[in-house]
Design an enzyme around this catalytic site. Structure first.
Site, short mmCIF file in Angstrom:
data_model
loop_
_atom_site.label_atom_id
_atom_site.label_comp_id
_atom_site.label_asym_id
_atom_site.label_seq_id
_atom_site.Cartn_x
_atom_site.Cartn_y
_atom_site.Cartn_z
N ARG A 18 0.89 -1.17 -0.13
CA ARG A 18 0.04 -0.18 0.04
C ARG A 18 0.84 1.23 0.12
O ARG A 18 0.24 2.38 -0.39
CB ARG A 18 -1.04 0.06 1.21
N ASP A 109 6.76 -1.28 11.38
CA ASP A 109 5.79 0.15 10.86
C ASP A 109 5.07 0.93 11.66
O ASP A 109 4.15 1.30 11.45
CB ASP A 109 4.69 -0.52 9.56
N ASN A 176 -5.29 -4.31 19.05
CA ASN A 176 -3.94 -4.91 18.97
C ASN A 176 -2.87 -3.93 18.52
O ASN A 176 -3.03 -3.84 17.38
CB ASN A 176 -3.93 -6.13 18.45
N ASN A 234 0.71 2.21 6.93
CA ASN A 234 0.58 1.22 5.76
C ASN A 234 0.51 2.11 4.35
O ASN A 234 0.48 1.45 3.21
CB ASN A 234 -0.81 0.60 5.92
N LYS A 358 31.09 24.40 2.03
CA LYS A 358 30.96 22.95 2.02
C LYS A 358 32.33 22.59 2.89
O LYS A 358 33.49 22.97 2.27
CB LYS A 358 31.04 22.41 0.73
N TYR A 394 38.17 22.20 -7.20
CA TYR A 394 37.76 20.88 -7.91
C TYR A 394 38.69 20.64 -9.32
O TYR A 394 38.20 21.41 -10.03
CB TYR A 394 36.31 20.43 -7.92
C1 UD1 Z 1 -1.03 -6.64 12.17
C2 UD1 Z 1 -1.78 -7.25 13.33
C3 UD1 Z 1 -2.95 -6.75 13.93
C4 UD1 Z 1 -2.44 -5.49 14.45
C5 UD1 Z 1 -1.59 -4.67 13.63
C6 UD1 Z 1 -1.03 -3.26 14.38
C7 UD1 Z 1 -1.53 -9.78 12.44
C8 UD1 Z 1 -2.07 -10.89 11.64
N1 UD1 Z 1 -2.24 -8.78 12.39
O1 UD1 Z 1 -1.94 -6.33 11.23
O2 UD1 Z 1 -3.78 -7.47 14.77
O3 UD1 Z 1 -3.67 -4.68 14.97
O4 UD1 Z 1 -0.50 -5.24 13.04
O5 UD1 Z 1 -0.33 -2.63 13.61
O6 UD1 Z 1 -0.42 -10.02 12.97
N2 UD1 Z 1 5.38 -8.71 8.08
C9 UD1 Z 1 6.43 -9.93 7.85
N3 UD1 Z 1 6.28 -10.96 7.09
C10 UD1 Z 1 4.96 -11.21 6.75
C11 UD1 Z 1 3.97 -10.42 7.20
C12 UD1 Z 1 4.06 -9.18 7.81
O7 UD1 Z 1 7.60 -9.52 8.46
O8 UD1 Z 1 4.95 -12.25 6.42
C13 UD1 Z 1 5.64 -7.65 9.06
C14 UD1 Z 1 5.49 -6.32 8.18
O9 UD1 Z 1 6.48 -5.84 7.42
C15 UD1 Z 1 4.98 -5.43 9.10
C16 UD1 Z 1 4.33 -6.18 10.31
O10 UD1 Z 1 4.70 -7.51 9.94
O11 UD1 Z 1 5.99 -4.68 9.88
C17 UD1 Z 1 2.90 -5.95 10.51
O12 UD1 Z 1 2.14 -6.59 9.23
P1 UD1 Z 1 1.14 -5.90 8.28
O13 UD1 Z 1 0.74 -6.64 7.23
O14 UD1 Z 1 1.36 -4.40 8.19
O15 UD1 Z 1 -0.11 -6.40 9.41
P2 UD1 Z 1 -1.56 -5.56 9.60
O16 UD1 Z 1 -2.38 -5.72 8.65
O17 UD1 Z 1 -1.24 -4.04 10.20
CA CA Z 2 0.70 -2.54 9.54
#
Ligand code: UD1
Ligand code: CA
Length: 474
Positions: A18, A109, A176, A234, A358, A394
């Protein structure tokens, strides 16, 4: 948190679709620091050796970034393919096989998380004797976050993702944050039992909660996070909102501390910037990264500071750009000056309009007031740089930069070129319009330009010629 065995897992493998960017999400910046640096700051009480970052999408560039930004001892693990947040944490399984302690899990993030909150969260996790703790927050608008489902007497049962939630569950405002504390040996088996039977077909980390409650382990959600700090990025819109939130919090803190900020809406200041009392920040300033601005200085309007800038007492900086600069007291900079790449300035110096400096040092009471380029130079005290002076530092053929040295009390006439490497010794003068290529001895005048010749009667002669021509045509 002494005496406790703590490790941390930071999830940063996601694609960040996104964000619509060619760069990994966690390398996007807010006020001079990347998202991942900001999250790492929130857990800076944990040794780098005990931090595990899960990388996937553009893993190499994130790894490289961490290495080049003082995080060379962090562990980077590759999650390939990325099958969800639960699968991401599973990547540490082998490394943690003999680990008997607490694991803090965070997402890469959520850059607004504060150190104090993580500290308190860990304290509550330990004090409550929990096997699994979730950092939660109450949100007026909980859309897109996982919801905390509590049963009778308020005990946590599970987390439901918005996409899998019923209408009733979507009304729950406790969400969460994506930060967890788990007792590894007790919870680790959960990772072997996760499945993908949910609307996104992913291994959800959040499913470890229901697993733990089913096993009658102690699970708690600690609702102690401020609404702002759990904010997850996101999209580019959320990045902009987070930038504004972080800056606004900083501005409020500075105002209450005694800094004058003229326009709250049109000023951006990074949390890392220290500003002493009775400074004034005028509208349109963008101050990113680590900086220190001492008392009574007036910054702005429209000053762009990109980090590593230390400004002394009672400076005036107007409509200029500064990056990696240190100034003494009572210095005036701008309007329209550009100072960059390690510039060290003494007291009572004036860098005026359209002056670029500089990688140079400038001594006390020295002025470069108009239209100059000073690069790779050492300027002593009481030096005066005439308007339009250029250091030719330079060699574009050999791609070599050389030094220009101006000792104390050197005065350069306007529109001169100082061709480096060159030294001008104490008390020497350069005549206006000179091109200086050789060392100038102490207390002497260097003139390096065509000698002036005056042709007397030239105008009359020309007019006479014109008249004669006109007559001959008749
Ligand atoms: C997730 C939580 C949600 C919470 C929210 C908070 C889950 C299923 N959901 O949702 O409950 O409210 O964060 O911000 O966990 N990532 C990986 N590997 C993967 C997928 C994701 O490392 O395979 C990392 C992403 O880079 C990111 C983090 O995990 O930093 C969260 O992933 P993201 O897809 O943003 O989860 P949310 O949908 O925001
Ligand atoms: Ca997220």
């Amino acid at each position: 948190m002494s005496g406790k065995n703590i490790k941390s897992v930071l999830l940063a493998a996601g694609k960040g679709t996104r964000m619509k960017s060619k760069y990994p999400k966690v390398l996007h910046e807010i006020l001079g620091k990347t998202l991942i640096e900001r999250v790492l700051t929130a857990i800076n009480f944990i040794k780098q050796e005990d931090i595990y970052v899960i990388l996937g999408h553009k893993a190499e560039s994130v790894k490289e970034f961490l290495k080049n930004n003082n995080y060379e001892n962090i562990n980077c693990l590759l999650q390939e393919p990325q099958l969800g947040t639960g699968h991401a944490v599973f990547q540490v399984f082998n490394d943690f096989i003999n680990f008997d302690g607490t694991v803090i899990i965070l997402c890469g993030d959520t850059p607004l998380l504060r150190n104090e909150t993580i500290d308190l969260f860990l304290e509550k996790h330990i004090a409550s004797g929990s096997d699994l703790s979730i950092l939660s927050a109450e949100l007026e608008n909980p859309a897109n976050y996982g919801r905390i489902i509590r049963g009778m007497e308020g005990t946590v049962i599970k987390i439901v993702e918005e996409k899998d939630a019923s209408q009733a569950e979507r009304k729950i405002k406790e969400i969460n944050s994506g930060v967890y504390c788990i007792e590894w040996q007790k919870i680790a088996p959960a990772f072997l039992e996760l499945n993908t039977s949910n609307s996104q077909g992913e291994y959800y980390l959040t499913d470890i909660v229901e697993w733990a409650t089913n096993k009658e382990l102690i699970v708690n959600a600690h609702n102690i996070a401020l609404e702002d700090e759990i904010f997850g990025i996101n999209s580019k819109y959320e990045l902009a909102v987070a930038t504004k939130k972080l800056s606004k919090n900083k501005i409020m803190q500075l105002l209450s501390q005694g800094v004058n900020i003229v326009d709250i809406e049109n000023t951006f200041i990074s949390p890392e910037t220290i500003i002493e009392n009775d400074c004034t920040i005028m509208p349109g300033c963008y101050i990113a990264g680590d900086n220190y601005i001492k008392a009574d200085s007036v910054i702005g309007p429209n000053v762009f500071i990109t980090g590593n800038v230390e400004i002394g007492k009672n400076n005036t900086v107007t409509m200029s750009k500064l990056s990696n600069v240190k100034t003494g007291d009572d210095v005036t900079i701008g309007p329209f000056a550009n100072l960059r790449d390690n510039v060290i300035i003494g007291n009572k110096v004036r860098i005026g309009n359209f002056v670029e400096v500089k990688k140079s040092t400038i001594g006390n009471n020295t002025n470069a007031a108009h239209l100059s380029y000073i690069g790779d130079a050492e300027l002593g005290c009481e030096v005066n740089i005439g308007a339009g002076t250029i250091t030719a530092n330079y060699d574009s053929l050999l791609k070599l930069k050389s030094k220009t040295i101006l000792k104390d009390n050197v005065k350069i006439g306007s529109n001169s070129v100082l061709v480096a490497p060159v030294t001008l010794n104490e008390n020497s003068f350069v005549a206006a319009g000179s091109v200086i290529t050789k060392e100038v001895p102490e207390a002497s005048l260097a003139i390096a330009r065509q000698k002036q010749t005056n042709i007397e009667g030239w105008v009359d002669k020309k007019l006479k010629q014109k008249e004669d021509k006109a007559l001959s045509k008749k």
